[in-house]
Design a protein around this motif. Structure first.
Motif, PDB file in Angstrom:
ATOM      1  N   SER A  61       0.826  -1.210   0.000  1.00 39.51           N
ATOM      2  CA  SER A  61       0.000   0.000   0.000  1.00 39.51           C
ATOM      3  C   SER A  61       0.858   1.256   0.000  1.00 39.51           C
ATOM      4  O   SER A  61       0.601   2.208  -0.742  1.00 39.51           O
ATOM      5  CB  SER A  61      -0.933   0.006   1.217  1.00 39.51           C
ATOM      6  OG  SER A  61      -1.817  -1.070   1.178  1.00 39.51           O
ATOM      7  N   PHE A  62       1.897   1.249   0.833  1.00 40.99           N
ATOM      8  CA  PHE A  62       2.773   2.423   0.915  1.00 40.99           C
ATOM      9  C   PHE A  62       3.544   2.626  -0.393  1.00 40.99           C
ATOM     10  O   PHE A  62       3.618   3.739  -0.917  1.00 40.99           O
ATOM     11  CB  PHE A  62       3.749   2.285   2.076  1.00 40.99           C
ATOM     12  CG  PHE A  62       4.692   3.454   2.182  1.00 40.99           C
ATOM     13  CD1 PHE A  62       4.254   4.671   2.670  1.00 40.99           C
ATOM     14  CD2 PHE A  62       6.008   3.342   1.769  1.00 40.99           C
ATOM     15  CE1 PHE A  62       5.116   5.756   2.750  1.00 40.99           C
ATOM     16  CE2 PHE A  62       6.879   4.414   1.840  1.00 40.99           C
ATOM     17  CZ  PHE A  62       6.432   5.631   2.339  1.00 40.99           C
ATOM     18  N   LEU A 143       2.849  -4.389 -11.501  1.00 41.05           N
ATOM     19  CA  LEU A 143       1.459  -4.833 -11.475  1.00 41.05           C
ATOM     20  C   LEU A 143       0.609  -4.007 -10.512  1.00 41.05           C
ATOM     21  O   LEU A 143      -0.429  -3.470 -10.886  1.00 41.05           O
ATOM     22  CB  LEU A 143       1.384  -6.315 -11.101  1.00 41.05           C
ATOM     23  CG  LEU A 143       2.003  -7.292 -12.117  1.00 41.05           C
ATOM     24  CD1 LEU A 143       1.915  -8.717 -11.600  1.00 41.05           C
ATOM     25  CD2 LEU A 143       1.316  -7.179 -13.458  1.00 41.05           C
ATOM     26  N   PHE A 144       1.055  -3.910  -9.254  1.00 39.75           N
ATOM     27  CA  PHE A 144       0.204  -3.178  -8.307  1.00 39.75           C
ATOM     28  C   PHE A 144       0.256  -1.665  -8.545  1.00 39.75           C
ATOM     29  O   PHE A 144      -0.690  -0.947  -8.234  1.00 39.75           O
ATOM     30  CB  PHE A 144       0.505  -3.538  -6.849  1.00 39.75           C
ATOM     31  CG  PHE A 144       1.891  -3.220  -6.354  1.00 39.75           C
ATOM     32  CD1 PHE A 144       2.237  -1.941  -5.963  1.00 39.75           C
ATOM     33  CD2 PHE A 144       2.845  -4.226  -6.234  1.00 39.75           C
ATOM     34  CE1 PHE A 144       3.500  -1.656  -5.481  1.00 39.75           C
ATOM     35  CE2 PHE A 144       4.124  -3.959  -5.760  1.00 39.75           C
ATOM     36  CZ  PHE A 144       4.453  -2.659  -5.377  1.00 39.75           C
ATOM     37  N   LEU A 145       1.343  -1.160  -9.129  1.00 38.96           N
ATOM     38  CA  LEU A 145       1.414   0.275  -9.427  1.00 38.96           C
ATOM     39  C   LEU A 145       0.490   0.655 -10.581  1.00 38.96           C
ATOM     40  O   LEU A 145      -0.149   1.712 -10.548  1.00 38.96           O
ATOM     41  CB  LEU A 145       2.854   0.680  -9.742  1.00 38.96           C
ATOM     42  CG  LEU A 145       3.790   0.808  -8.537  1.00 38.96           C
ATOM     43  CD1 LEU A 145       5.220   1.069  -8.986  1.00 38.96           C
ATOM     44  CD2 LEU A 145       3.335   1.903  -7.594  1.00 38.96           C
ATOM     45  N   SER A 146       0.409  -0.184 -11.592  1.00 42.39           N
ATOM     46  CA  SER A 146      -0.487   0.116 -12.710  1.00 42.39           C
ATOM     47  C   SER A 146      -1.950   0.063 -12.258  1.00 42.39           C
ATOM     48  O   SER A 146      -2.778   0.866 -12.701  1.00 42.39           O
ATOM     49  CB  SER A 146      -0.251  -0.858 -13.868  1.00 42.39           C
ATOM     50  OG  SER A 146      -0.503  -2.192 -13.475  1.00 42.39           O
ATOM     51  N   HIS A 147      -2.259  -0.869 -11.361  1.00 43.97           N
ATOM     52  CA  HIS A 147      -3.626  -0.936 -10.828  1.00 43.97           C
ATOM     53  C   HIS A 147      -3.940   0.316 -10.020  1.00 43.97           C
ATOM     54  O   HIS A 147      -4.999   0.937 -10.197  1.00 43.97           O
ATOM     55  CB  HIS A 147      -3.780  -2.181  -9.949  1.00 43.97           C
ATOM     56  CG  HIS A 147      -5.181  -2.398  -9.471  1.00 43.97           C
ATOM     57  ND1 HIS A 147      -5.683  -1.780  -8.337  1.00 43.97           N
ATOM     58  CD2 HIS A 147      -6.192  -3.161  -9.967  1.00 43.97           C
ATOM     59  CE1 HIS A 147      -6.938  -2.156  -8.158  1.00 43.97           C
ATOM     60  NE2 HIS A 147      -7.266  -2.987  -9.121  1.00 43.97           N
ATOM     61  N   LYS A 148      -3.034   0.701  -9.163  1.00 47.68           N
ATOM     62  CA  LYS A 148      -3.225   1.877  -8.328  1.00 47.68           C
ATOM     63  C   LYS A 148      -3.401   3.139  -9.168  1.00 47.68           C
ATOM     64  O   LYS A 148      -4.259   3.987  -8.877  1.00 47.68           O
ATOM     65  CB  LYS A 148      -2.009   2.035  -7.403  1.00 47.68           C
ATOM     66  CG  LYS A 148      -1.935   3.323  -6.608  1.00 47.68           C
ATOM     67  CD  LYS A 148      -2.963   3.386  -5.522  1.00 47.68           C
ATOM     68  CE  LYS A 148      -2.804   4.648  -4.689  1.00 47.68           C
ATOM     69  NZ  LYS A 148      -3.900   4.821  -3.713  1.00 47.68           N
ATOM     70  N   ALA A 149      -2.612   3.272 -10.230  1.00 43.64           N
ATOM     71  CA  ALA A 149      -2.592   4.511 -11.006  1.00 43.64           C
ATOM     72  C   ALA A 149      -3.800   4.675 -11.920  1.00 43.64           C
ATOM     73  O   ALA A 149      -4.348   5.777 -12.034  1.00 43.64           O
ATOM     74  CB  ALA A 149      -1.304   4.582 -11.832  1.00 43.64           C
ATOM     75  N   PHE A 150      -4.248   3.597 -12.567  1.00 43.51           N
ATOM     76  CA  PHE A 150      -5.157   3.774 -13.696  1.00 43.51           C
ATOM     77  C   PHE A 150      -6.593   3.309 -13.483  1.00 43.51           C
ATOM     78  O   PHE A 150      -7.491   3.782 -14.188  1.00 43.51           O
ATOM     79  CB  PHE A 150      -4.580   3.076 -14.937  1.00 43.51           C
ATOM     80  CG  PHE A 150      -3.330   3.722 -15.441  1.00 43.51           C
ATOM     81  CD1 PHE A 150      -3.387   4.884 -16.186  1.00 43.51           C
ATOM     82  CD2 PHE A 150      -2.090   3.179 -15.138  1.00 43.51           C
ATOM     83  CE1 PHE A 150      -2.229   5.494 -16.645  1.00 43.51           C
ATOM     84  CE2 PHE A 150      -0.923   3.781 -15.586  1.00 43.51           C
ATOM     85  CZ  PHE A 150      -0.993   4.951 -16.344  1.00 43.51           C
TER      86      PHE A 150
END
Length: 432
Positions: A61-62, A143-150
């Motif tokens: 999360s962070f 993977l988790f950054l693309s989900h968080k961003a878009f």
């Protein structure tokens, strides 16, 4: 039913419920599924393994907030401006440039996480087993950054059903399956965190890549510098908010046993159920605030925010009361050892209720021109929370961490309420 409809009409909540209802229902189902896979982990793997997974979730999360660089929030803001997005047509290259920023940031995130996994696991958390979890996090950061961003941009497009599916429903369904596979084939417990990241990342990466189909030649352009100038204050405020929200788990991870971390995280997860309502309503509200502010319609912002606050408060109160009254049998579902988190559940629930009744004050500041002030408030809150957690955990253990979270929650919401009143001349707090 007619009386309920009449009451909703009096408070002007019918349309808001219609718009946020699909997200709300999917979040409810997603939350139920999340409790099922948490229940399976705690009963099949034990509180120690769940404690390691809880710490890993906080780290994800962070990292998601920090290395996303506020792109998730800035896309909602830019997507609400006609020069960038109008009538379901992309007007500028802001999405493509945002994707480039996220890809570069994800490689940096992965490199740092893999390089310092042993330092974090052994020297910071004093739990050697965490190194394997952290290594997986580093390798799968894109993977988790693309989900968080878009994924949030689906709300801008008005695709609330798809947003709810990709954010809440489908990932939790997939996590549940992968947890069962891990247990059935006796895989190492860190495979659960791989499943956790894959469950969200598959949908995030698929959707973000689909945005690259945007035509190369567009009417307007925006520089990387301007995107980062808008997003950075949001990233900082989101980071401090997350630090404030999860400081307790991180510090408990370094100061108490894995079992205590597991008990606390289960109680905290239950106490945070009201965030289902808050998140669902804010998904619909954020683009509205941005559009109304662009049109200088302050009265419209006031009406939308106050309607949202009423809806959030009406739905949150019964959840909190239910959690407090039936705290022992609910915690007992996770296992006998989790009943010791009763007081934590009560304290966290009350803090979340105050948060819900304060209204969407953070969204108001972020979606207008006061994101820097909100950033400053979150810094104060995070710093206070760290200090409180240190002393209160030493004295009261997991109950002290819950108390620190409650006090920090009160501080930031009060500061935001005061600023909204000063700048927009209305109270966001729940009032009949």
């Amino acid at each position: 039913m007619n009386k309920i409809q009449k009451l909703l009409r009096v408070y002007g909540l019918e349309k808001l419920i219609l718009n946020s209802g699909s997200v709300f229902l999917r979040r409810i189902f997603g939350m139920v599924l999340s409790f099922i896979w948490v229940f399976i982990i705690t009963n099949l793997f034990g509180s120690k393994v769940y404690g390691l997974i809880a710490i890993s979730q906080v780290i994800i999360s962070f990292l998601g907030v920090f290395f996303c660089l506020g792109i998730d929030n800035v896309l909602v803001k830019l997507g609400s401006m006609k020069e960038h997005y109008r009538g379901n047509y992309i007007q500028s290259d802001f999405l493509r440039k945002a994707f480039v920023i996220v890809v570069i940031s994800s490689f940096l995130c992965g490199f740092l996480m893999i390089s310092f996994k042993d330092v974090l696991a052994v020297q910071i958390f004093k739990k050697e087993d965490l190194a394997s979890y952290f290594n997986c996090i580093g390798l799968l950061s894109i993977l988790f950054l693309s989900h968080k961003a878009f994924i949030g941009f689906l709300a801008v497009e008005g695709k609330f059903n798809k947003y709810g599916n990709f954010y809440f429903l489908y990932p939790n369904m997939l996590i549940l399956i992968l947890v069962c596979i891990t247990y059935h084939y006796k895989l190492p417990p860190y495979f659960i965190i791989i499943g956790y990241i894959l469950s969200y990342g598959i949908f995030g990466l698929t959707y973000s890549v689909s945005l690259l189909r945007i035509p190369i030649k567009l009417k307007n352009t925006i520089s990387y510098k301007k995107i980062l100038k808008l997003s950075t204050p949001m990233m900082i405020s989101s980071s401090f908010l997350l630090i404030s929200s999860w400081t307790d788990v991180l510090m408990l991870g370094a100061m108490v046993s894995e079992s205590d971390v597991g008990v606390y995280n289960a109680a905290f997860k239950l106490g945070s159920l009201v965030l289902i309502v808050v998140a669902a309503v804010n998904t619909v509200l954020s683009p509205k605030i941005s559009k109304l502010f662009e049109g200088k319609n302050i009265e419209g912002i006031k009406k939308e925010v106050q309607k949202a606050t009423k809806l959030i408060s009406f739905l949150s109160l019964p959840i909190v009361v239910f959690m407090i009254i039936f705290r022992k049998p609910i915690l007992g579902l996770f296992g006998e050892e989790f009943i010791s988190g009763q007081l934590v559940l009560v304290i966290v629930s009350l803090g979340m209720l105050f948060n819900a009744m304060s209204g969407s004050v953070g969204q108001i500041l972020n979606m207008t021109i006061y994101q820097k002030q909100f950033r400053n408030f979150t810094f104060i809150c995070a710093f206070t929370n760290i200090i409180l957690n240190y002393f209160l955990i030493l004295k009261y253990g997991i109950e002290g961490a819950a108390l620190a979270s409650l006090i920090s929650n009160l501080i930031i919401n009060i500061m935001c309420l005061v600023l909204v009143k000063q700048k927009f001349n209305f109270y966001a707090f729940f009032r009949l």
